[in-house]
Structure formats: structure tokens, C-alpha cells
Scaffold this motif. Sequence first.
Motif, PDB file in Angstrom:
ATOM      1  N   TRP A 140      46.406  26.731 -53.831  1.00 39.31           N
ATOM      2  CA  TRP A 140      46.977  25.423 -53.506  1.00 39.31           C
ATOM      3  C   TRP A 140      45.985  24.292 -53.734  1.00 39.31           C
ATOM      4  N   ILE A 141      44.706  24.564 -53.442  1.00 37.47           N
ATOM      5  CA  ILE A 141      43.706  23.537 -53.693  1.00 37.47           C
ATOM      6  C   ILE A 141      43.602  23.303 -55.191  1.00 37.47           C
ATOM      7  N   GLY A 142      43.652  24.381 -55.971  1.00 36.61           N
ATOM      8  CA  GLY A 142      43.638  24.230 -57.416  1.00 36.61           C
ATOM      9  C   GLY A 142      44.785  23.350 -57.899  1.00 36.61           C
ATOM     10  N   ARG A 143      45.952  23.560 -57.321  1.00 39.01           N
ATOM     11  CA  ARG A 143      47.119  22.755 -57.714  1.00 39.01           C
ATOM     12  C   ARG A 143      46.905  21.290 -57.351  1.00 39.01           C
ATOM     13  N   GLN A 144      46.354  21.054 -56.156  1.00 40.51           N
ATOM     14  CA  GLN A 144      46.163  19.675 -55.705  1.00 40.51           C
ATOM     15  C   GLN A 144      45.067  18.971 -56.533  1.00 40.51           C
ATOM     16  N   VAL A 145      44.064  19.733 -56.931  1.00 34.59           N
ATOM     17  CA  VAL A 145      43.006  19.143 -57.770  1.00 34.59           C
ATOM     18  C   VAL A 145      43.615  18.677 -59.087  1.00 34.59           C
ATOM     19  N   ARG A 146      44.517  19.493 -59.658  1.00 35.72           N
ATOM     20  CA  ARG A 146      45.153  19.123 -60.939  1.00 35.72           C
ATOM     21  C   ARG A 146      46.033  17.888 -60.768  1.00 35.72           C
ATOM     22  N   ARG A 147      46.613  17.745 -59.561  1.00 40.17           N
ATOM     23  CA  ARG A 147      47.545  16.637 -59.336  1.00 40.17           C
ATOM     24  C   ARG A 147      46.872  15.441 -58.661  1.00 40.17           C
ATOM     25  N   GLY A 148      45.543  15.558 -58.444  1.00 36.05           N
ATOM     26  CA  GLY A 148      44.818  14.463 -57.816  1.00 36.05           C
ATOM     27  C   GLY A 148      45.117  14.314 -56.341  1.00 36.05           C
ATOM     28  N   GLY A 149      45.393  15.420 -55.694  1.00 37.73           N
ATOM     29  CA  GLY A 149      45.769  15.353 -54.272  1.00 37.73           C
ATOM     30  C   GLY A 149      44.609  15.657 -53.340  1.00 37.73           C
ATOM     31  N   ARG A 150      43.543  14.843 -53.421  1.00 37.92           N
ATOM     32  CA  ARG A 150      42.360  15.121 -52.589  1.00 37.92           C
ATOM     33  C   ARG A 150      42.672  14.989 -51.113  1.00 37.92           C
ATOM     34  N   ARG A 151      43.540  14.068 -50.779  1.00 40.07           N
ATOM     35  CA  ARG A 151      43.919  13.873 -49.382  1.00 40.07           C
ATOM     36  C   ARG A 151      44.567  15.135 -48.820  1.00 40.07           C
ATOM     37  N   ALA A 152      45.416  15.729 -49.630  1.00 42.54           N
ATOM     38  CA  ALA A 152      46.093  16.956 -49.208  1.00 42.54           C
ATOM     39  C   ALA A 152      45.079  18.061 -48.944  1.00 42.54           C
TER      40      ALA A 152
END
Lengths: 148, 622
Positions: free
Chosen positions: B298-310
Motif C-alpha cells: 500500500w505504501i508503494g501504491r501511495q508513493v506512485r500516487r503521491g500520497g505521502r499524507r496517507a
Amino acid sequence: MTPRVQRIVQVASVVLIAIVAVVNVVQAVRRTPPQPRVPAVVTPPVAMRQEARLARVRDALRARGVTSPLGYIGDLPVADWPADYHGMEDYTLGQFALAPWVLDAHAERCTWAVANLRTGDPARRVPATFRVVVDFGGGLLLLKKATP
Amino acid sequence: MNALAVAAILSAWALGLLLVAALWPGPRRWRDDLVLVLPLGLLAGFGATSGIFFAVSLVSGRPAAVGASAECLVGVVLLTWLARRGANAPRPVVPSRSGSWLHLAVGAVFFQAVVVSLVVAWRSYIAEPFGGGDAWAIWNMHARFMLRGGTAWPDLLASPQINWSHPDYPRLVSGSVARVWGWAGNEAPCIAALISALFAAATVGVLMASVARLRGRLAALAGGLILVGTPFFVTFAANEHADIPLAAYMLAAVALALLVEGSAEARGGWALAGIFTGLAAWTKNEGLLFAVVFGAVWIGRQVRRGGRRAIGFLVLGILPALLLVGGFKLLLAPTNDLVGATVGSRLGQAFDVARHRLLLASLWRDVRAFGEWALIPFLPMLLPFLSGARVRRVAGGRLVPVVAALMLAGYYGVYLLTPMELGGHINSSLVRLLLQLWPLALLAWCLALPWTDEEVVAPPPRARFGGFIAANATVAVILVAVLSAQTTPRDLAVARSGLVEISAAFGAGWFDQERHGRDSWAWSKGRATLLVHVDTQRNGAESTLRFRLRGLARQQVTIRLGPRVLWQGEVAEKFVPVELSRVPLAAGTNALEFSTDTPGTPESTAVNARALTFAVYNFQLK
């Protein structure tokens, strides 16, 4: 497929899933029969039997201030356990019943010990270095190493 | 089970509800998602209270009482937070839904399946009140040490003499059980069983409620039916292990992550996903693997989508439980038996073809059989995809099978490198590992279904929900009554009149019961007892007993109840009908003593032939 046919397939698959679930639930019922109605013919599970059998021992241990580790002598010697799972099962259930005392399967290392002998002969199973402190009957003994 | 035990469970649930509600991601209010919030609250509550109990038990000899004070404090803080949050929350419009005939029909089947499953879970509990082997050897054992051992319990459990009880295992389940035992003041096995069953119920609840939000109610019902229609899941529900709780936490973490995917108001949702991830690690060692796998995916997915807050909020959510697990592992727990032995020396096992062959064969065997199905559901589960329909994918849904597959790969790696004998290790654990992943696999299946409620059925007329409930309740009562009246082969006969139930069974002195067609009988060894049990609140009851007697040789048979002779007569090869009219029976078990004046006659010339006297045929009670 046309939308109508797709809808038919989708409804049919839901119905089939429901039927399979019902069959499997019936299977679960068949795998778990009820207990016999007459209590006297119900054999309590081994954990309950061990629990009931060793209940008296805890009071005796507490009254005498016995601390861990506590030796455990069952019907089967430790060397026989790999060949017969009953040995380990008996000891494990003994530990469950007598927690928080820690049971040591090598009783000769301990000052106090419990002998739980349903079939074993106390004369053969209990080391000569131990003397009987409490005889609960039925092969259940609280033992203490005799001081030299 | 007493009122305090119930209070302990309800208070844990309430605390969990407050936590989930306080963090519930917008724009929907938590009240609008009650069907999902309730099971999540149960999971969060057991997790939080087990952690509090564990921490308090290290410093206090009365962890239940002291822990309750801490729980109150946490509850007040959460309540204040929730009240402040609720005052400011906008009120979105939640679309109302009506049921179609298909929803009602499938819903009815599901409801009755749940009712029957509850009976099955109850029977499983009655057969083994302390649960299966791992329940009393590990989870309930640890609970007893935590409760009985005072503050010295960590040292006691770490004793080398009992390292077979895996004292390195995390303490969520044991802590929960010990806590409720502490509140109740007794260690009733039904408490551990109830906690176990509640985890199973929460698993079903989380699966269905999250799928209903993401894919629709029909998909939710299908997923729920398959899960409840998995016999192993139902019979294992009250077995007091930690595999189903782990499955519940993994499911909750992934479901929450999907629900907040792409949402602007998702901080609380990410934190909750992190909390459930951490609680998975606090449940079993496999949960640590899940924390790594799910975190990475999930962190990998958020990194790709720019979701650092998440990422930040996910990590914040994981942290408390991870600190708890880390502290426990580093400061209190002995080394795990699988990693304790030098890993380096076992790396060569990864290239052992025979191990791979055994593992793959075992996987092939157990994937098809772990559910103990009469009908394996995989083929029906494939049917919806034959329709060729396409629906909008759930954002992030594709990662669910990735998480499940990576978990399976992790388990495969552990088996490959295990220091234990591989066959024994597989046989003692693989089916439970598959059960851990089954709800997650069902979530992936539900999300992939090419249905939504609107696509499968035409706009429905408004269904009569009240009638649906009433009809199902009636059927449920009938089902439970039928299942309660079910007898076992050991029940000779059962008769009921009002609140009185009389049953009979062969006692001592009989050979095994035999059957042929509609006839059943048992041969006596000479002196034998037939037990008649009267289950009533009154002093006793009267009953008429009917049966037939037959013997291999001419003999005199006497039937006594206590000192009273009920019947005496001659029995030979021809059947003798016997009716004992209106026999007065005391409440409880009455023993009818059968005796004969003739020794047994060998039934054949074989060496181990039975020596038979007389037989009782087709026993009836009126």
C-alpha cells in the motif's frame, strides 16, 4: 452476450452459489453431531477430564507454598513420547491445568513433583528419591524429594 | 459466564466503537455505516483492551481492575474527541436502497445459514469446551499464566521447560481472554469460546459490510454465503485459536484501505487501516508478515500516487501496536523456534526439489480440501465471470489478491526453511494458514465480480421488509427446534411431553449396538444397565418402556429399578415383547438393571467369539 443473457447468467450464478452454500452448511451439521442425551454416556473431552482430575492438586500446592518448577510424572516415560502422542498430550494438559506452576517433564530435576498415573505403576514410575506427601487416590500423588 | 463477563465484552466493544467512530473517514458519518462500524469496533475493542491488559499485567497483580480504570480514561478521551468531531461534521445524503426479490431470497438463505452455523458452532464448543489442541496448549494456556501468574507471568512463561507452548506468540487473543476471565472472576471456557465466535462473526460482518459499500449488496451476500458455507470456518469459529482473529484483522485493514482509496477526507481511515495492521501483528507472528506485506504494497501504491499524507497516517496507526509487539518480542519473549535455529544453515533447503514437490503437493491437496466442503465452491465462483459483463473496478481492488498471494508466498518460504520436519509442520498448520487468507481471497473475488445491484436486477418494487423478517424468524425457530431434536446413534430413544424430556441409552454391560434396516439392538454380556434420563425441573416423571427381548439360549431375565422388580420372564430365540407401563422415574439418570440366570453362549466357534446372553431390540419410550 446480450444484457438479458448476462443478467440470466448472473442470477443463475447467485442461485447456484446459494445452493452450494446450503449443501455445505448441511455438511457442517453432519460433521458436528449433538451430544448424547443421557449425560452418563457422554465421555468428557480429555482436557475436561484432566482439569477435573488435577483440580485438587492446585490447592495442595498453594497450601504448601510450592514454587516452580514442578516435576510431572505421567503414565508414559518421556522417552516414549515420540512414539505415542498421549504422553505429550497428558503432560501438556497437566501444564494447562496446573498453570501458573511450570511443569518439568524431567521430574528428577525438581524438588516437588506430581505423579498422575492412571495406568502406570507408582513403584515403577516414581523415582526412589521422592516420597509421597499427599495421595489423592486413583494414582494421583504429590511428591517431594526426600532429604538425604 | 456471568454479568461481569458480559460487561467486559461489551465495554471492550464500546471502547472499540468509540475509537472507530472517532477516526471514521468522511464524508459519510460513522452512523451511516453502522453495519461496518459495529464489527470493526469489536475488533478494535478487543485489540485495544488486550494491549491495555497486557501492559497493566506487567506491573499489577490485579490487571483486570486496574486495566478497567485505564480503559475508562481512554474511553472518556475518545468520547470527548468524538463529540467535538460530531458537532462539526457535515451531513451528507446517503442514498436509500430497497430490496429486490433476489436480494430477499438470497438474504433469507444467508440468514438461515447463519442460524444453522450458530448451532454448529455451539455443538463444536460443547464437544470441546477448552477448544482444540492449540487452544489449551497455547492461547488459553498463555491467558492462564497472565491471569494466575501475577506480575511474574512473563518469566514463568519464558521457562525453558515449556518453550513448546510458543511463549513468543503475541498476546491479543490470550490478553482478551485473560481480561474477561479477570472481570468475571472465573475461567469459564465458554468465555474463551464466545470471544472466539465473536471474532468469526466480526469477520463475516466486515467482509459483507465492506463489499456492500464497494460492490453492492448482492456481491456482499454471495461473499457471506461462501464464507458461512465453509464448514471449516464455522466449526473452527468457537475453537479458541488465533487464526480467525488474524484473518479478521487482515481483512479489516485491507477493507478500510480500499474504502478510503482516493478519498480527500481519509486521514482517519488510513489511521484505522494502520491500527488494524498493527493489531494483526499483535495477534499472531503471521501478522508481522502481513504488516510488512500490506505496508509495502500500500505504501508503494501511495508513493506512485503521491500520497505521502496517507503513508504518514497509516504509519501513525500501525505504531502503537507495533511498539507493543516490538517491546514484547525484544524484552519479554524468548526467540521463536522457527527463527531461533540458524537460518544460514537452512538456506540450502530452498534448493531441495523434494521439499518443493512436497509443498506444492500439499498446497494442491489442502487448497481443495481446507474448507471441508461437501461441494467445493470454486466452480460456482467462476460462473459469474462467464457472463462477459464488465463493471467499473474498485480502486485499489487489484492489490487485494497481490497481498494474499504475497502472504501465501511468505508462508511457502517459512515452510521451505523450517527447522521442523516438513511433513509434520505442513500437516499441523497449512489448513489453518489457508483459513487465515480465505476471507481476504473472498474479498478479492467479491470485488472482481462483474455485478452491481443495479445491473443484476431490474428496478424492484418496494419489498415488505417486516414480512421478510417475520418469515425468516419463523423458519429459524423451526430449524433450531429440528436441530435440537436431533439424536445421536447412542440415543436409544427420546420422548418429550411439555417441558419434560426422557431419553435412554445403553450403559455398561452391553456389546456394541447393531443395526439392520429399521431394527436396532444390543447383546448383553450378562449383567447390564440401561440408562433412562429424565430432564425436568420437577421431581420426576412416568414413562412406558417398550422393547423386545431375545436370547441365544433359554434363560430367565430380570429387570430391576433399584430394589423393585419391573419385569421377570423367560427369554429364548423367539422374540418376547416387553412393555413396562408407567414406570416412575426420578429426575436425572435412572439405571434399569438387566440380569440373567444363564452364562453367555458363544455366537460362533471362533476364538474371539462373543459370549451372548440376551438382546434388547427396538427400544421405545412413551
